[in-house]
Design a protein around this motif. Structure first.
Motif, PDB file in Angstrom:
ATOM      1  N   PRO A  38      -0.260   3.795  -5.448  1.00  0.00           N
ATOM      2  CA  PRO A  38      -1.459   4.084  -4.719  1.00  0.00           C
ATOM      3  C   PRO A  38      -0.888   5.097  -3.373  1.00  0.00           C
ATOM      4  O   PRO A  38      -1.804   5.652  -2.575  1.00  0.00           O
ATOM      5  CB  PRO A  38      -1.616   2.537  -4.067  1.00  0.00           C
ATOM      6  CG  PRO A  38      -0.362   1.888  -4.019  1.00  0.00           C
ATOM      7  CD  PRO A  38       0.383   2.513  -5.403  1.00  0.00           C
ATOM      8  N   GLY A  39       0.208   5.338  -3.258  1.00  0.00           N
ATOM      9  CA  GLY A  39       0.880   6.178  -2.358  1.00  0.00           C
ATOM     10  C   GLY A  39       2.205   6.552  -2.608  1.00  0.00           C
ATOM     11  O   GLY A  39       2.644   6.352  -3.689  1.00  0.00           O
ATOM     12  N   PRO A  40       3.131   6.611  -1.477  1.00  0.00           N
ATOM     13  CA  PRO A  40       4.383   7.073  -1.906  1.00  0.00           C
ATOM     14  C   PRO A  40       5.334   6.353  -2.615  1.00  0.00           C
ATOM     15  O   PRO A  40       5.356   5.151  -2.497  1.00  0.00           O
ATOM     16  CB  PRO A  40       5.145   7.309  -0.333  1.00  0.00           C
ATOM     17  CG  PRO A  40       4.174   6.571   0.319  1.00  0.00           C
ATOM     18  CD  PRO A  40       2.711   6.532   0.081  1.00  0.00           C
ATOM     19  N   ALA A  41       6.083   6.795  -3.678  1.00  0.00           N
ATOM     20  CA  ALA A  41       7.347   6.068  -4.344  1.00  0.00           C
ATOM     21  C   ALA A  41       8.535   6.987  -4.036  1.00  0.00           C
ATOM     22  O   ALA A  41       8.656   8.185  -4.428  1.00  0.00           O
ATOM     23  CB  ALA A  41       7.062   6.200  -5.601  1.00  0.00           C
TER      24      ALA A  41
ATOM     25  N   ALA B 203      -2.576   7.947  -7.544  1.00  0.00           N
ATOM     26  CA  ALA B 203      -3.863   8.262  -6.849  1.00  0.00           C
ATOM     27  C   ALA B 203      -3.423   9.644  -6.277  1.00  0.00           C
ATOM     28  O   ALA B 203      -2.438  10.380  -6.053  1.00  0.00           O
ATOM     29  CB  ALA B 203      -3.802   7.337  -5.757  1.00  0.00           C
ATOM     30  N   GLN B 204      -4.559  10.304  -5.925  1.00  0.00           N
ATOM     31  CA  GLN B 204      -4.473  11.596  -5.577  1.00  0.00           C
ATOM     32  C   GLN B 204      -3.677  11.897  -4.283  1.00  0.00           C
ATOM     33  O   GLN B 204      -2.970  13.146  -4.148  1.00  0.00           O
ATOM     34  CB  GLN B 204      -5.976  12.351  -5.444  1.00  0.00           C
ATOM     35  CG  GLN B 204      -6.915  12.544  -6.736  1.00  0.00           C
ATOM     36  CD  GLN B 204      -8.213  13.120  -6.468  1.00  0.00           C
ATOM     37  OE1 GLN B 204      -8.705  12.851  -5.444  1.00  0.00           O
ATOM     38  NE2 GLN B 204      -8.710  13.711  -7.376  1.00  0.00           N
ATOM     39  N   SER B 205      -3.672  10.947  -3.303  1.00  0.00           N
ATOM     40  CA  SER B 205      -3.078  11.062  -2.069  1.00  0.00           C
ATOM     41  C   SER B 205      -1.568  10.583  -2.204  1.00  0.00           C
ATOM     42  O   SER B 205      -0.776  10.638  -1.139  1.00  0.00           O
ATOM     43  CB  SER B 205      -3.774  10.294  -1.178  1.00  0.00           C
ATOM     44  OG  SER B 205      -3.672   8.810  -1.534  1.00  0.00           O
TER      45      SER B 205
ATOM     46  N   PRO C 176      -8.631   9.627  -8.772  1.00  0.00           N
ATOM     47  CA  PRO C 176      -8.908   9.376  -7.299  1.00  0.00           C
ATOM     48  C   PRO C 176      -8.588   8.188  -6.851  1.00  0.00           C
ATOM     49  O   PRO C 176      -8.275   7.141  -7.499  1.00  0.00           O
ATOM     50  CB  PRO C 176     -10.420   9.424  -7.685  1.00  0.00           C
ATOM     51  CG  PRO C 176     -10.852  10.120  -8.998  1.00  0.00           C
ATOM     52  CD  PRO C 176      -9.743   9.891  -9.606  1.00  0.00           C
ATOM     53  N   ASP C 177      -8.393   8.117  -5.617  1.00  0.00           N
ATOM     54  CA  ASP C 177      -7.651   6.928  -4.789  1.00  0.00           C
ATOM     55  C   ASP C 177      -8.315   5.747  -5.256  1.00  0.00           C
ATOM     56  O   ASP C 177      -7.815   4.608  -5.561  1.00  0.00           O
ATOM     57  CB  ASP C 177      -7.666   6.941  -3.290  1.00  0.00           C
ATOM     58  CG  ASP C 177      -6.480   8.029  -2.947  1.00  0.00           C
ATOM     59  OD1 ASP C 177      -6.110   9.068  -3.928  1.00  0.00           O
ATOM     60  OD2 ASP C 177      -6.284   7.966  -1.717  1.00  0.00           O
ATOM     61  N   ASP C 178      -9.852   5.687  -5.050  1.00  0.00           N
ATOM     62  CA  ASP C 178     -10.449   4.452  -5.206  1.00  0.00           C
ATOM     63  C   ASP C 178     -10.695   4.097  -6.777  1.00  0.00           C
ATOM     64  O   ASP C 178     -11.228   2.856  -7.033  1.00  0.00           O
ATOM     65  CB  ASP C 178     -11.951   4.792  -4.839  1.00  0.00           C
ATOM     66  CG  ASP C 178     -12.596   5.756  -5.383  1.00  0.00           C
ATOM     67  OD1 ASP C 178     -12.117   6.458  -6.407  1.00  0.00           O
ATOM     68  OD2 ASP C 178     -14.049   5.905  -5.047  1.00  0.00           O
ATOM     69  N   LYS C 179     -10.154   4.810  -7.698  1.00  0.00           N
ATOM     70  CA  LYS C 179     -10.272   4.468  -8.966  1.00  0.00           C
ATOM     71  C   LYS C 179      -8.821   4.070  -9.844  1.00  0.00           C
ATOM     72  O   LYS C 179      -8.575   3.800 -10.901  1.00  0.00           O
ATOM     73  CB  LYS C 179     -10.808   5.628  -9.944  1.00  0.00           C
ATOM     74  CG  LYS C 179     -12.355   5.949  -9.673  1.00  0.00           C
ATOM     75  CD  LYS C 179     -12.960   6.896 -10.429  1.00  0.00           C
ATOM     76  CE  LYS C 179     -14.413   7.380 -10.196  1.00  0.00           C
ATOM     77  NZ  LYS C 179     -15.238   6.204 -10.151  1.00  0.00           N
TER      78      LYS C 179
ATOM     79  N   ALA D 226      -5.695   1.966 -14.005  1.00  0.00           N
ATOM     80  CA  ALA D 226      -4.458   1.706 -14.508  1.00  0.00           C
ATOM     81  C   ALA D 226      -4.405   0.439 -15.268  1.00  0.00           C
ATOM     82  O   ALA D 226      -3.810   0.104 -16.307  1.00  0.00           O
ATOM     83  CB  ALA D 226      -3.385   1.676 -13.063  1.00  0.00           C
ATOM     84  N   PHE D 227      -5.508  -0.701 -14.707  1.00  0.00           N
ATOM     85  CA  PHE D 227      -5.535  -1.807 -15.352  1.00  0.00           C
ATOM     86  C   PHE D 227      -6.238  -1.635 -16.913  1.00  0.00           C
ATOM     87  O   PHE D 227      -5.902  -2.213 -17.684  1.00  0.00           O
ATOM     88  CB  PHE D 227      -6.160  -3.005 -14.488  1.00  0.00           C
ATOM     89  CG  PHE D 227      -6.404  -4.141 -15.281  1.00  0.00           C
ATOM     90  CD1 PHE D 227      -5.486  -4.924 -15.298  1.00  0.00           C
ATOM     91  CD2 PHE D 227      -7.623  -4.579 -16.105  1.00  0.00           C
ATOM     92  CE1 PHE D 227      -5.535  -6.402 -15.686  1.00  0.00           C
ATOM     93  CE2 PHE D 227      -7.419  -5.717 -16.549  1.00  0.00           C
ATOM     94  CZ  PHE D 227      -6.680  -6.631 -16.570  1.00  0.00           C
TER      95      PHE D 227
END
Length: 276
Positions: free
Chosen positions: A121-124, A141-143, A200-203, A208-209
Motif C-alpha cells: 500500500p506504500g513504501p517497502a 498501489a500507485q502511490s 489504484p490505491d483503493d483497489k 491482491a486478495f
C-alpha cells in the motif's frame, strides 16, 4: 458462505486472518510505517511457519496497515537506543544471531511451497523490501515506492536483499539501487520487474486478495512443483532442471487433481481441487 478465522499472533503489531484459504498477514504498526520491532518480527516469523504448514491455507498474502508495507528495521534502535543485550554480545554471536533471524524470516518465506503475494500500500524499504521480494508476486498501489535504503545509513544490506534484487532486476539495476538507495516509484518498479502489477490505491487489497484466493483454490501439488521447478531454474543447469521437471510432471499425472482437471475440461466446468 465465506467464513473468516482470526489467528492469535501474540501481538497487536501483527494481524492474521484466514478467509477462502488465504492467510492474510498484516504488519500492524502504521504509526511507524510498519517497521520491524522486537514484537512484530518474531510474530511474523511464527506466522509464516504456521501458515506454511496449515493444510487449510492455500496461499499467503502479506501486507501492511495504513499507508506503508514495511519501512524496514528500526533505525533509531541502531543508535543511542540500541538494545543493551545486543551490545553485550560478541561480534561472532551477533553475526550468528542475524543469520538465524534471516533464515527464519525471508529464508522461511522463500521456502514456503504455497503461492505468496505481497500487497504494497506504500513504501517497502530495506528489510521491508527484502520481505516483499521474498514473496512470489508483488502488487503495488500507485502511490507506493520501494528503496533499498542501506547506503543512507552506511550499511550493506541484510535478509538476502542483494540476492533477491539481482534475480528480479538484474545485476546492473541491482547495483544502482543498492549503491544509491534512491526511491523507485510504483510505475518504474513495474517497468523494471520489481513488482508484477500496479493498481489504484483503493483497489489494492481487493485485487491482491482476489489473486491470492484464485491461487489458493488451484491445484496445490502442481503449484508446489511449479515453485520447485522455478527455484531450480536459478540453481541448476538446463539438463538437470529439465529432468527434474519431467519427473514432477509424471508424478502429477497420477493425482486426483489432474484427473479432476481433465474431466472438468471435458465437461466444460470449473475444476474443484482437493490437493490429492
Amino acid at each position: 458462505m465465506t467464513t473468516e478465522t482470526t489467528i492469535d499472533t501474540g501481538t497487536s503489531e501483527l494481524l492474521c486472518t484466514i478467509r477462502d484459504r488465504v492467510a492474510v498477514i498484516t504488519l500492524n504498526r502504521p504509526e511507524a510505517r510498519n517497521s520491524l520491532s522486537d514484537a512484530l518480527t518474531p510474530a511474523l516469523r511464527s506466522m509464516i511457519r504456521t501458515c506454511a504448514e496449515d493444510p487449510n491455507v492455500g496461499a499467503l498474502l502479506l501486507t501492511g496497515a495504513g499507508e506503508a508495507f514495511c519501512a524496514g528495521g528500526n533505525v533509531k534502535g541502531m543508535g543511542a537506543h540500541r538494545d543493551p543485550k545486543k551490545l553485550e554480545m560478541s561480534l561472532d554471536d551477533r553475526i550468528a544471531d542475524l543469520q538465524e533471524r534471516q533464515r527464519l524470516l525471508t529464508g522461511a518465506l522463500v521456502s514456503v511451497r504455497k503461492p505468496t503475494i505481497a500487497a504494497l500500500p506504500g513504501p517497502a524499504v530495506g528489510a521491508g523490501l527484502a520481505i516483499a521480494m521474498a514473496c512470489d508476486i508483488r502488487i503495488a498501489a500507485q502511490s507506493a515506492f520501494v528503496a533499498t535504503g542501506y547506503a543512507r545509513i552506511a550499511l550493506s544490506g541484510d535478509y538476502g536483499i542483494a540476492w533477491l534484487l539481482t534475480r528480479l532486476v538484474g545485476t546492473a539495476r541491482a547495483r544502482e539501487l543498492m549503491f544509491t538507495g534512491d526511491r523507485v516509484d510504483a510505475a518504474r518498479a513495474e517497468a523494471i520487474g520489481l513488482v508484477n502489477r500496479v493498481v489504484p490505491d483503493d483497489k489494492l487489497q481487493t485485487e491482491a486478495f482476489a489473486l491470492a484466493r484464485s491461487l489458493a483454490g488451484g491445484p496445490r501439488l502442481a503449484l508446489r512443483y511449479m515453485k520447485d521447478n522455478l527455484d531450480e531454474a536459478l540453481l541448476f543447469d538446463f539438463e538437470t532442471a529439465r529432468d527434474h521437471e519431467a519427473e514432477r510432471l509424471v508424478r502429477l499425472t497420477t493425482t486426483a487433481d489432474h484427473k479432476e482437471a481433465v474431466q472438468a475440461f471435458i465437461e466444460k466446468r470449473k475444476a474443484v481441487f482437493t490437493g490429492k
